[in-house]
Write an enzyme that holds these catalytic residues in place. Sequence first.
Site, PDB file in Angstrom:
ATOM      1  N   GLU A 197     -96.934  50.217  70.492  1.00  0.00           N
ATOM      2  CA  GLU A 197     -95.985  50.510  71.575  1.00  0.00           C
ATOM      3  C   GLU A 197     -95.322  49.227  72.039  1.00  0.00           C
ATOM      4  OE1 GLU A 197     -97.526  52.313  75.117  1.00  0.00           O
ATOM      5  OE2 GLU A 197     -98.797  53.694  74.012  1.00  0.00           O
ATOM      6  N   GLU A 203    -104.946  53.661  74.787  1.00  0.00           N
ATOM      7  CA  GLU A 203    -105.227  52.509  75.653  1.00  0.00           C
ATOM      8  C   GLU A 203    -106.527  52.737  76.429  1.00  0.00           C
ATOM      9  OE1 GLU A 203    -101.743  51.607  77.980  1.00  0.00           O
ATOM     10  OE2 GLU A 203    -100.829  50.543  76.314  1.00  0.00           O
TER      11      GLU A 203
HETATM   12  C1  GAL Z   1     -98.616  52.345  77.984  1.00  0.00           C
HETATM   13  C2  GAL Z   1     -99.100  53.733  77.658  1.00  0.00           C
HETATM   14  C3  GAL Z   1     -97.966  54.702  77.424  1.00  0.00           C
HETATM   15  C4  GAL Z   1     -96.914  54.530  78.480  1.00  0.00           C
HETATM   16  C5  GAL Z   1     -96.439  53.100  78.468  1.00  0.00           C
HETATM   17  C6  GAL Z   1     -95.337  52.842  79.472  1.00  0.00           C
HETATM   18  O1  GAL Z   1     -99.552  51.678  78.768  1.00  0.00           O
HETATM   19  O2  GAL Z   1     -99.936  53.723  76.534  1.00  0.00           O
HETATM   20  O3  GAL Z   1     -98.487  56.011  77.442  1.00  0.00           O
HETATM   21  O4  GAL Z   1     -97.457  54.855  79.717  1.00  0.00           O
HETATM   22  O5  GAL Z   1     -97.498  52.265  78.796  1.00  0.00           O
HETATM   23  O6  GAL Z   1     -94.915  51.502  79.421  1.00  0.00           O
END
Ligand code: GAL
Length: 666
Positions: A307, A150
Amino acid sequence: MRRWQSDRILFGGDYNPEQWPEEVWAEDVELMRRAGVNLVSVGIFSWALLEPAPGRYEFGWLDRVLDLLHDGGVDVDLATATASPPPWLARAHPETLPRRADGTVLWPGGRQAYCPSSPIFRERALALVEAVAGRYADHPAVVLWHVSNELGCHNAHCYCDVSAEAFRAWLRDRYGDLDGLNAAWGTAFWSQRYGDWAEINPPRTAPTFANPTQQLDFLRFSSDEQRAQLRAERDLLHRLVRQPVTTNFMIGTGVKALDYHSWVDDVDVVANDHYLTAADPRAHVGLALSADHTRGVARGEPWLLMEHSTSAVNWQPRNVAKTPGQLRRNSLAHVARGADGVLFFQWRASRAGAEKFHSALVPHAGPDTKVYREVCRLGADLAALAEVRGSRVDAEVAILFDYEAWWGVELDSHPSVDVTYLDRLRALHDSLWRANVTADVVHPSTDLSGYRLVLVPTLYLVRDADVAALHRFVAAGGSALVTYFSGIVDEHDHVRLGGYPGAFRELLGVRTEEFFPLREGERVRLDDGATADVWTEWLHADGADVLAAYADGPLPGVAAVTRHAVGEGAAWYVGTRLDEPATDALVARLLAEAGVRPATTAPPGVEVVRRRDGDRSWLFVLNHTADEARLAAAGVELLTGTTCAGELVVPAGEVAVVREDGTVAA
Ligand code: GAL
């Protein structure tokens, strides 16, 4: 670009074994196998462990993790591990720390505490990439490389002296000389003329509004700096490894800082992260918008959901858990809209650290849980959907989206703080969602010839070439809708003179002489019974037909909605913020005029999307309601193996995916 290829839908998540004793790893792999996990992202935040002191690398633990995963049949998306530098970097080089506009230093102790323009950070990061890639280029577990994580999530805008120097170099490149910069920034205003490059800084906290073009250019520069890190790591990886390279974008959760449309050629496959806003009862529609936008960034190619969450996150004020079945609906909604991979943050819920209350595939309570059982069910579902992989999503509607327009429209000292970029985008997309019409959310420079209808919400800043292309699209028989406060400025944020909406005046056949933004909470009525708020304008039809005018408010009798016949098509304008029923009615008229039909007719709250590969097609039906849904569909239901001959029954909260066997339901 290297092409991403996989013979299955990917399923898994971020795996952070370094947070656990090694005894846990074998159980991890066993639980992954049971769930059908086939890909995990490893090493995302491992820099401090992989390089505990400058130049001293320790790979033993990662060797063992990768071997174990490979033996267990789980592939790896290996991170370059550059997402968060170790504490020793800031200690040795405090000048690598980022600064806010007011000079506040952002210290290590969280994550991503580095200045994106720091040459020292870049050098250390690339040294790590070289070491990791050199060691694992041929490891049989590794099928994908994951640059950083990110990029720009927490450090998108840095105002330190190092950034100031880099900003000046970026500006020299853009403008060549100071005359060009002074003209573009309109520095004749407020005694801002620059006589030396060294006088120029990032838009640091100032006594009042900073120069808008300086702000806009700083946003462009900042996105480019993050992109430069991606490209530097990608170039090195392309020299050292043969697998494709990606990084996880943040499209559709309100992240504004990164112009992903300009980054797409820097990755071999687009990957996105998406988290629901738990407080939003229509969060599943926001999810659809994120997916439609990710697909638009990917130019229609399949993409990976890198994710999302199995249940609650930890970073919202109230972290609402997902109800039974929601994990599955959310995941398959992304697949419906073009994702060929469904991954989560993270595999096993952490015991310690800031994210210990974030959900995972294996919760604190272990595998005997709703979450892990749903994870296993999803794994089986994705295996059953393997044939869908590589297909495209049907869309005859495009919505134009430009990060630069977003940056521009939300600069300060504008006519109304209530005009925000995502507002009309969401409203129009929501109307389409209710109508079960899928739209691609694309950059204005996209070839529009394959679409029937183009929606243009709040495109405040627009380039001449893109306006001309939209004009050609309409003249050739397309329909377009432009909403208020579009076409107002050029790329330097200079007003287009002669009346609003500037760049779109000719296409729309209208001319606005003055804006009349409404007071907070003020509503107006239109003569067709609609209501509206936020915005009105003194609009003259100049060739266009008036479809609705104001019945009250500051401008009674003045045109609010217009339609202009142009060549074989028509260009519509809406000069106010219509309420939801009026927006739905307007969208329905446009769809009818453009000849766009829904994927199939379905009860309200039932989402239907079609993926297609040549003659083959698949209908995804997601029932977001508490009632059983019945709709017309014929084919084989892939998740249950049943045949539907004309009617499909989808229980409350469930999902069906029908192979249509060449028949098209709509
Ligand atoms: C994203 C990030 C992850 C984790 C996740 C939690 O922004 O890439 O590492 O922090 O959020 O929701």
